[in-house]
Motif scaffolding. Structure first.
Motif, PDB file in Angstrom:
ATOM      1  N   ALA A 115       0.825  -1.209   0.000  1.00  0.00           N
ATOM      2  CA  ALA A 115       0.000   0.000   0.000  1.00  0.00           C
ATOM      3  C   ALA A 115       0.860   1.261   0.000  1.00  0.00           C
ATOM      4  CB  ALA A 115      -0.930  -0.003   1.212  1.00  0.00           C
ATOM      5  N   LEU A 116       1.914   1.263   0.818  1.00  0.00           N
ATOM      6  CA  LEU A 116       2.820   2.418   0.851  1.00  0.00           C
ATOM      7  C   LEU A 116       3.489   2.629  -0.498  1.00  0.00           C
ATOM      8  CD1 LEU A 116       4.559   1.989   4.337  1.00  0.00           C
ATOM      9  CD2 LEU A 116       2.675   3.511   3.729  1.00  0.00           C
ATOM     10  N   ASP A 117       3.913   1.543  -1.130  1.00  0.00           N
ATOM     11  CA  ASP A 117       4.556   1.650  -2.447  1.00  0.00           C
ATOM     12  C   ASP A 117       3.604   2.275  -3.452  1.00  0.00           C
ATOM     13  OD1 ASP A 117       6.806   0.503  -1.388  1.00  0.00           O
ATOM     14  OD2 ASP A 117       6.480  -1.476  -2.293  1.00  0.00           O
ATOM     15  N   ARG A 118       2.337   1.826  -3.443  1.00  0.00           N
ATOM     16  CA  ARG A 118       1.372   2.354  -4.411  1.00  0.00           C
ATOM     17  C   ARG A 118       1.109   3.841  -4.169  1.00  0.00           C
ATOM     18  NH1 ARG A 118      -1.167  -2.686  -3.441  1.00  0.00           N
ATOM     19  NH2 ARG A 118      -2.636  -1.715  -1.981  1.00  0.00           N
ATOM     20  N   LEU A 119       0.972   4.224  -2.912  1.00  0.00           N
ATOM     21  CA  LEU A 119       0.717   5.634  -2.595  1.00  0.00           C
ATOM     22  C   LEU A 119       1.881   6.513  -3.036  1.00  0.00           C
ATOM     23  CD1 LEU A 119      -0.866   5.306   0.960  1.00  0.00           C
ATOM     24  CD2 LEU A 119      -2.002   6.207  -1.090  1.00  0.00           C
ATOM     25  N   ARG A 120       3.096   6.053  -2.809  1.00  0.00           N
ATOM     26  CA  ARG A 120       4.266   6.860  -3.143  1.00  0.00           C
ATOM     27  C   ARG A 120       4.463   6.941  -4.650  1.00  0.00           C
ATOM     28  NH1 ARG A 120       8.061   7.435   0.970  1.00  0.00           N
ATOM     29  NH2 ARG A 120       9.816   6.582  -0.203  1.00  0.00           N
ATOM     30  N   VAL A 121       4.104   5.866  -5.358  1.00  0.00           N
ATOM     31  CA  VAL A 121       4.169   5.919  -6.818  1.00  0.00           C
ATOM     32  C   VAL A 121       3.186   6.952  -7.361  1.00  0.00           C
ATOM     33  CG1 VAL A 121       3.564   4.639  -8.910  1.00  0.00           C
ATOM     34  CG2 VAL A 121       5.064   3.597  -7.204  1.00  0.00           C
ATOM     35  N   ARG A 122       1.992   6.972  -6.789  1.00  0.00           N
ATOM     36  CA  ARG A 122       0.945   7.838  -7.333  1.00  0.00           C
ATOM     37  C   ARG A 122       1.085   9.288  -6.913  1.00  0.00           C
ATOM     38  NH1 ARG A 122      -5.562   6.534  -7.428  1.00  0.00           N
ATOM     39  NH2 ARG A 122      -6.172   8.417  -8.574  1.00  0.00           N
ATOM     40  N   TYR A 123       1.476   9.521  -5.655  1.00  0.00           N
ATOM     41  CA  TYR A 123       1.440  10.881  -5.128  1.00  0.00           C
ATOM     42  C   TYR A 123       2.806  11.461  -4.769  1.00  0.00           C
ATOM     43  CZ  TYR A 123      -3.537   9.862  -4.723  1.00  0.00           C
ATOM     44  OH  TYR A 123      -4.837   9.514  -4.996  1.00  0.00           O
ATOM     45  N   GLY A 124       3.867  10.675  -4.896  1.00  0.00           N
ATOM     46  CA  GLY A 124       5.193  11.187  -4.589  1.00  0.00           C
ATOM     47  C   GLY A 124       5.710  10.701  -3.246  1.00  0.00           C
ATOM     48  N   ARG A 125       6.998  10.813  -3.050  1.00  0.00           N
ATOM     49  CA  ARG A 125       7.649  10.268  -1.861  1.00  0.00           C
ATOM     50  C   ARG A 125       7.185  10.916  -0.569  1.00  0.00           C
ATOM     51  NH1 ARG A 125      11.541   6.917  -1.706  1.00  0.00           N
ATOM     52  NH2 ARG A 125      12.494   6.156  -3.612  1.00  0.00           N
ATOM     53  N   ASP A 126       6.820  12.176  -0.633  1.00  0.00           N
ATOM     54  CA  ASP A 126       6.521  12.896   0.598  1.00  0.00           C
ATOM     55  C   ASP A 126       5.119  12.633   1.133  1.00  0.00           C
ATOM     56  OD1 ASP A 126       9.005  13.986   0.638  1.00  0.00           O
ATOM     57  OD2 ASP A 126       8.433  15.880  -0.299  1.00  0.00           O
ATOM     58  N   VAL A 127       4.305  11.853   0.411  1.00  0.00           N
ATOM     59  CA  VAL A 127       2.927  11.668   0.860  1.00  0.00           C
ATOM     60  C   VAL A 127       2.869  10.775   2.101  1.00  0.00           C
ATOM     61  CG1 VAL A 127       2.432   9.660  -0.613  1.00  0.00           C
ATOM     62  CG2 VAL A 127       0.587  11.178   0.114  1.00  0.00           C
ATOM     63  N   VAL A 128       3.768   9.802   2.200  1.00  0.00           N
ATOM     64  CA  VAL A 128       3.778   8.899   3.350  1.00  0.00           C
ATOM     65  C   VAL A 128       5.161   8.258   3.439  1.00  0.00           C
ATOM     66  CG1 VAL A 128       2.868   6.960   1.999  1.00  0.00           C
ATOM     67  CG2 VAL A 128       2.613   6.965   4.489  1.00  0.00           C
ATOM     68  N   TYR A 129       5.650   8.114   4.654  1.00  0.00           N
ATOM     69  CA  TYR A 129       6.965   7.519   4.842  1.00  0.00           C
ATOM     70  C   TYR A 129       7.110   7.122   6.312  1.00  0.00           C
ATOM     71  CZ  TYR A 129       7.506  12.454   5.991  1.00  0.00           C
ATOM     72  OH  TYR A 129       7.305  13.714   6.491  1.00  0.00           O
ATOM     73  N   TYR A 130       8.084   6.260   6.583  1.00  0.00           N
ATOM     74  CA  TYR A 130       8.356   5.865   7.961  1.00  0.00           C
ATOM     75  C   TYR A 130       8.962   7.052   8.720  1.00  0.00           C
ATOM     76  CZ  TYR A 130       7.504   0.897   7.121  1.00  0.00           C
ATOM     77  OH  TYR A 130       6.920  -0.316   6.841  1.00  0.00           O
ATOM     78  N   GLY A 131       8.678   7.109  10.015  1.00  0.00           N
ATOM     79  CA  GLY A 131       9.168   8.222  10.818  1.00  0.00           C
ATOM     80  C   GLY A 131      10.671   8.328  10.861  1.00  0.00           C
ATOM     81  N   SER A 132      11.378   7.238  10.615  1.00  0.00           N
ATOM     82  CA  SER A 132      12.844   7.259  10.692  1.00  0.00           C
ATOM     83  C   SER A 132      13.487   8.120   9.618  1.00  0.00           C
ATOM     84  CB  SER A 132      13.386   5.832  10.592  1.00  0.00           C
ATOM     85  OG  SER A 132      12.909   5.194   9.428  1.00  0.00           O
ATOM     86  N   VAL A 133      12.742   8.465   8.556  1.00  0.00           N
ATOM     87  CA  VAL A 133      13.324   9.302   7.496  1.00  0.00           C
ATOM     88  C   VAL A 133      12.835  10.743   7.582  1.00  0.00           C
ATOM     89  CG1 VAL A 133      13.473   7.304   5.977  1.00  0.00           C
ATOM     90  CG2 VAL A 133      11.534   8.841   5.758  1.00  0.00           C
ATOM     91  N   GLN A 134      12.144  11.110   8.664  1.00  0.00           N
ATOM     92  CA  GLN A 134      11.552  12.437   8.779  1.00  0.00           C
ATOM     93  C   GLN A 134      12.580  13.542   8.537  1.00  0.00           C
ATOM     94  OE1 GLN A 134       8.515  13.681   9.172  1.00  0.00           O
ATOM     95  NE2 GLN A 134       9.314  15.777   9.259  1.00  0.00           N
ATOM     96  N   GLU A 189      11.072   6.212  -7.793  1.00  0.00           N
ATOM     97  CA  GLU A 189      12.227   6.802  -7.160  1.00  0.00           C
ATOM     98  C   GLU A 189      12.294   8.314  -7.179  1.00  0.00           C
ATOM     99  OE1 GLU A 189      15.879   4.821  -7.623  1.00  0.00           O
ATOM    100  OE2 GLU A 189      14.991   3.111  -8.575  1.00  0.00           O
ATOM    101  N   SER A 190      11.384   8.991  -7.804  1.00  0.00           N
ATOM    102  CA  SER A 190      11.503  10.442  -7.832  1.00  0.00           C
ATOM    103  C   SER A 190      10.641  11.105  -6.777  1.00  0.00           C
ATOM    104  CB  SER A 190      11.100  10.975  -9.212  1.00  0.00           C
ATOM    105  OG  SER A 190       9.721  10.832  -9.397  1.00  0.00           O
ATOM    106  N   ASP A 191      10.960  12.333  -6.479  1.00  0.00           N
ATOM    107  CA  ASP A 191      10.187  13.111  -5.516  1.00  0.00           C
ATOM    108  C   ASP A 191       9.178  13.962  -6.290  1.00  0.00           C
ATOM    109  OD1 ASP A 191      13.188  13.633  -3.686  1.00  0.00           O
ATOM    110  OD2 ASP A 191      11.678  12.088  -3.439  1.00  0.00           O
ATOM    111  N   ARG A 192       8.204  13.311  -6.889  1.00  0.00           N
ATOM    112  CA  ARG A 192       7.261  14.027  -7.730  1.00  0.00           C
ATOM    113  C   ARG A 192       6.246  14.790  -6.905  1.00  0.00           C
ATOM    114  NH1 ARG A 192       4.749   9.861 -11.805  1.00  0.00           N
ATOM    115  NH2 ARG A 192       4.160   8.950  -9.834  1.00  0.00           N
ATOM    116  N   ARG A 193       5.792  15.880  -7.443  1.00  0.00           N
ATOM    117  CA  ARG A 193       4.706  16.638  -6.815  1.00  0.00           C
ATOM    118  C   ARG A 193       3.358  16.091  -7.323  1.00  0.00           C
ATOM    119  NH1 ARG A 193       8.668  20.363  -8.011  1.00  0.00           N
ATOM    120  NH2 ARG A 193       9.409  21.600  -6.290  1.00  0.00           N
ATOM    121  N   SER A 194       2.386  16.020  -6.451  1.00  0.00           N
ATOM    122  CA  SER A 194       1.063  15.543  -6.859  1.00  0.00           C
ATOM    123  C   SER A 194       0.351  16.612  -7.669  1.00  0.00           C
ATOM    124  CB  SER A 194       0.242  15.218  -5.610  1.00  0.00           C
ATOM    125  OG  SER A 194       0.123  16.336  -4.787  1.00  0.00           O
TER     126      SER A 194
END
Length: 423
Positions: free
Chosen positions: A378-397, A418-423
């Motif tokens: 689920a996290l992979d799909r969200l990040r593919v669709r909306y970009g890396r910053d939409v959801v991530y583990y707290g350790s990378v804050q 792998e890109s930091d795309r904007r939604s």
């Protein structure tokens, strides 16, 4: 006319100083000027690319930024923009496809095309090559040029593409072999680096002409196996099958800028690198059974511990293992220059047998349940669709602006992963 035994069959496209050319396209003020591309804006970093204007002053890939400024006063140093390089790479592939089918994309700046039987006359090939150049200029950018080489096999076509750079076109026909290669240095040939050059010198081979004259058995001896015989055939224009290779590891590394070298700031970057590696692991349908952490301390000491475990693709499991290794590092207060992670001992997710006796990390493997797998997916799909910053583990804050995408010579990132795309 008698047809060549080895006709022109491979057309190789090599983008000229690709990263620097994209930067010159993005900023017209840089066109015609010396440009160096750096992974991070630090004088201790090095150029990962240089424009031809900079190369004339001796700046090349690997040149330290501070040295580049000395070699080429006034050079413009720009920070790399990997997502842009991937986007323009895709546009270049599309432009080439409009002219001839791309047989294979080999790297971010290289691809090749197989020439059909009816498109092998030199005059026809030159028209195709000029059409490719015009299409790239019109559809992508006049600031981005390509050099094209054509030969009886892909190996020689790649070499030909480098013999008339930049914006070059060079054909090597069988009748011109091997003499057409004689002006080259040994290390101009793909597959000959410094160590192999030394071995050739030890065997009395000091030039490409001498290399082309020796018997097949001599090259087999120098290479210590069939790779020497393979080169002997390639230099003569023979078309031979590619060596079959399999993915052996997935990894990422990052040189830390001066303001991120404290251990507390390096840790989130290391976590982000592992998260990226886990996403790639799942995208390739692979599982890993070993994790290596690579830490280069500021004073020149390196540390690379490895841990083995039952095959997994779970970010949560691998983060726990990463934490174990991190806590064991020597001199916990020492500043850190570079961090990296490597996932290895890879197997296909649908083609492995779990180890019934691997209990040394059994408590961690218990985290690898169906719910965890669904969460990762689920996290992979969200990040593919909306970009890396939409959801991530707290350790990378604290690493959101650190460790941006990097492009290796053979791995072209998928912007969806792998890109930091904007939604």
């Amino acid at each position: 006319m008698v047809a060549n035994v080895r006709p022109l069959s491979a057309l190789f496209i090599d983008c000229d100083s690709y990263f620097a050319s994209v930067e010159q396209h993005l900023d017209p003020a840089l066109r015609g000027k010396a440009v160096g591309v750096a992974p991070v804006m630090a004088e201790t970093s090095c150029c990962i690319a240089a424009s031809y204007e900079a190369k004339r002053f001796g700046v090349k890939t690997g040149t330290r930024i501070s040295d580049a400024r000395i070699l080429c006063p006034g050079i413009a140093i720009v920070e790399a923009k990997p997502p842009e390089y991937v986007r323009y790479h895709n546009r270049i592939v599309e432009a080439v496809e409009d002219c001839i089918h791309v047989e294979e994309v080999l790297s971010i700046d290289e691809m090749w095309a197989w020439l059909p039987l009816n498109l092998r006359e030199p005059a026809t090939i030159r028209r195709i090559a000029e059409r490719i150049k015009a299409k790239v200029s019109e559809s992508v950018s006049p600031a981005i040029t390509v050099s094209i080489g054509v030969a009886p096999n892909r190996y020689l076509a790649k070499i030909a593409s480098k013999m008339r750079k930049p914006d070059g076109l060079f054909l090597i026909e069988e009748s011109e072999l091997p003499e057409a290669l004689y002006p080259l240095e040994l290390r101009d040939l793909t597959g000959i680096a410094r160590s192999m050059e030394s071995r050739l010198h030890a065997a009395g081979i000091h030039s490409v002409a001498a290399l082309c004259r020796v018997e097949k058995a001599v090259l087999r001896g120098v290479w210590g196996g069939v790779l020497g015989e393979r080169l002997w055939h390639l230099l003569r224009g023979d078309v031979i099958p590619d060596l079959v290779s399999s993915r052996k590891s997935i990894g990422h590394s990052h040189v830390l800028p001066p303001d991120s070298r404290a251990p507390g700031l390096a840790w989130p970057v290391l976590c982000k690198l592992l998260h990226k590696a886990c996403e790639r692991l799942r995208a390739h349908g692979m599982l890993a059974a070993s994790l290596t952490v690579k830490i280069a301390f500021f004073r020149g000491v390196s540390w690379s511990p490895k841990i083995r475990f039952q095959e997994t693709d779970s970010t949560r499991v691998l983060m726990k293992l990463l934490d174990q290794l991190w806590r064991d590092r020597p001199d916990p207060k020492a500043p850190i220059l570079q961090v990296g992670v490597v996932l290895a001992r890879l197997v296909e997710s649908g083609n492995f047998t779990p180890d019934l006796f691997a209990n040394h990390v059994a408590d961690l493997m218990s985290l690898q349940d169906d719910k965890q797998k669904r969460l990762d997916a689920a996290l992979d799909r969200l990040r593919v669709r909306y970009g890396r910053d939409v959801v991530y583990y707290g350790s990378v804050q604290d690493s959101r602006d650190k460790a941006p995408m990097r492009i290796s010579f053979t791995h072209i990132p998928d912007l969806g992963i792998e890109s930091d795309r904007r939604s």
